[in-house]
Design a protein around this motif. Structure first.
Motif, mmCIF file in Angstrom:
data_model
loop_
_atom_site.group_PDB
_atom_site.id
_atom_site.type_symbol
_atom_site.label_atom_id
_atom_site.label_comp_id
_atom_site.label_asym_id
_atom_site.label_seq_id
_atom_site.Cartn_x
_atom_site.Cartn_y
_atom_site.Cartn_z
ATOM 1 N N LEU A 18 0.826 -1.209 0.000
ATOM 2 C CA LEU A 18 0.000 0.000 0.000
ATOM 3 C C LEU A 18 0.859 1.257 0.000
ATOM 4 O O LEU A 18 0.607 2.195 -0.770
ATOM 5 N N GLY A 19 1.875 1.290 0.851
ATOM 6 C CA GLY A 19 2.765 2.448 0.898
ATOM 7 C C GLY A 19 3.480 2.673 -0.421
ATOM 8 O O GLY A 19 3.620 3.809 -0.890
ATOM 9 N N ALA A 20 3.929 1.570 -1.036
ATOM 10 C CA ALA A 20 4.639 1.684 -2.310
ATOM 11 C C ALA A 20 3.723 2.217 -3.406
ATOM 12 O O ALA A 20 4.148 3.004 -4.258
ATOM 13 N N ILE A 21 2.457 1.794 -3.404
ATOM 14 C CA ILE A 21 1.496 2.281 -4.405
ATOM 15 C C ILE A 21 1.296 3.787 -4.262
ATOM 16 O O ILE A 21 1.310 4.526 -5.254
ATOM 17 N N ILE A 22 1.145 4.253 -3.020
ATOM 18 C CA ILE A 22 0.959 5.691 -2.779
ATOM 19 C C ILE A 22 2.170 6.480 -3.278
ATOM 20 O O ILE A 22 2.038 7.497 -3.961
ATOM 21 N N GLY A 23 3.374 6.005 -2.943
ATOM 22 C CA GLY A 23 4.595 6.688 -3.379
ATOM 23 C C GLY A 23 4.754 6.688 -4.887
ATOM 24 O O GLY A 23 5.161 7.691 -5.478
ATOM 25 N N ALA A 24 4.406 5.549 -5.528
ATOM 26 C CA ALA A 24 4.564 5.436 -6.977
ATOM 27 C C ALA A 24 3.592 6.337 -7.731
ATOM 28 O O ALA A 24 3.891 6.800 -8.832
ATOM 29 N N ILE A 25 2.409 6.576 -7.159
ATOM 30 C CA ILE A 25 1.427 7.442 -7.811
ATOM 31 C C ILE A 25 1.761 8.911 -7.591
ATOM 32 O O ILE A 25 1.692 9.737 -8.508
ATOM 33 N N ALA A 26 2.124 9.268 -6.358
ATOM 34 C CA ALA A 26 2.297 10.672 -5.999
ATOM 35 C C ALA A 26 3.567 11.286 -6.575
ATOM 36 O O ALA A 26 3.558 12.453 -7.002
ATOM 37 N N THR A 27 4.662 10.525 -6.612
ATOM 38 C CA THR A 27 5.950 11.102 -6.999
ATOM 39 C C THR A 27 5.957 11.695 -8.404
ATOM 40 O O THR A 27 6.411 12.833 -8.584
ATOM 41 N N PRO A 28 5.501 10.987 -9.447
ATOM 42 C CA PRO A 28 5.508 11.597 -10.792
ATOM 43 C C PRO A 28 4.659 12.865 -10.874
ATOM 44 O O PRO A 28 4.996 13.795 -11.608
ATOM 45 N N LEU A 29 3.549 12.907 -10.110
ATOM 46 C CA LEU A 29 2.688 14.080 -10.134
ATOM 47 C C LEU A 29 3.369 15.294 -9.512
ATOM 48 O O LEU A 29 3.146 16.432 -9.941
ATOM 49 N N VAL A 30 4.214 15.048 -8.504
ATOM 50 C CA VAL A 30 4.956 16.135 -7.865
ATOM 51 C C VAL A 30 6.100 16.594 -8.756
ATOM 52 O O VAL A 30 6.322 17.805 -8.951
ATOM 53 N N ILE A 31 6.845 15.638 -9.327
ATOM 54 C CA ILE A 31 8.020 15.969 -10.137
ATOM 55 C C ILE A 31 7.646 16.821 -11.349
ATOM 56 O O ILE A 31 8.379 17.737 -11.724
#
Length: 244
Positions: free
Chosen positions: A202-215
């Protein structure tokens, strides 16, 4: 809660470099959840694939994937996975580590060299064959040693001339496909701890979704100036670790 934070950190990390994060998942599954390595290795596939898939969907949504290069790598990786799986039982682990370590050192050096010098973009036909070569190499590494083709894939894409950000996005697409193929093979031959690591996933999914949107909201030129040499150094680090 700590496991969720571990997963979030891994999800952010793999989104930045375009890797699969297998070694990181494996470390948490064995050291924090107490799984035996023989069970943790295939279980890491189950944990890694959803984060890769959702990361891939996010990268596709923000149009950060080079489909042509990614498809060339996947087509070459599939026979590599098959051949690697067949010959894996005949390759001693120590020899495999030395081969992979050497490849990582060479490719990491090439990424660093590309980061600090201007080079002409390769011709289209050269890019196609180079992409197939890197895809075959990644497929062999996945087939022989599990999800260890992430660094090779990301490095190959950077060497081919993609920006660090686009290389990470395209690598997510390539690794999602390769991981799915590898998981299908393990379903018939391995034991999984299906209940273990769901917070990690679950944590990895959240990080994988959020990071590209921030970058994407940052100055991509500055991001690439930092990420490209970081990617090269990280791959060299992975190579050195293979010798230890």
């Amino acid at each position: 809660m700590l496991i969720l934070i571990y997963g979030l950190a891994i999800g952010i990390f793999i989104s930045l470099i375009g890797g699969g994060g297998a070694a990181l998942y494996l470390g948490v599954l064995t050291s924090q959840l107490g799984l035996a390595t023989a069970v943790a290795v295939p279980t890491s596939l189950v944990v890694a694939l959803p984060a890769l898939f959702f990361g891939f969907l996010t990268q596709m949504h923000i149009k950060n994937i080079n489909w042509h290069v990614g498809n060339q790598m996947i087509l070459a990786a599939i026979p590599g996975i098959i051949v690697g799986t067949l010959i894996s039982q005949f390759i001693p682990q120590k020899l495999y580590n030395w081969i992979v370590g050497t490849i990582f050192l060479i490719m990491g050096g090439m990424v660093l060299l590309k980061a600090f010098r201007k080079s002409t973009k390769p011709a289209a036909n050269q890019s196609v064959w180079a992409a197939r070569g890197f895809g075959l190499l990644s497929g062999l590494m996945v087939g022989i040693g599990g999800l260890s083709g992430g660094a090779t894939t990301a490095a190959g894409l950077a060497i081919l001339g993609l920006t660090a950000v686009q290389a990470a996005g395209t690598a997510t697409y390539v690794l999602t496909t390769m991981s799915a193929i590898s998981l299908v093979g393990h379903l018939f031959t391995s034991t999984f701890a299906w209940q273990a690591g769901w917070l990690l996933m679950l944590g990895a999914i959240i990080g994988a979704i959020a990071t590209p949107l921030v970058i994407r909201r940052l100055d991509l030129n500055r991001v690439n100036r930092v990420l490209t040499p970081f990617l090269g150094l990280l791959i060299i680090y992975f190579g050195i670790k293979m010798f230890i």
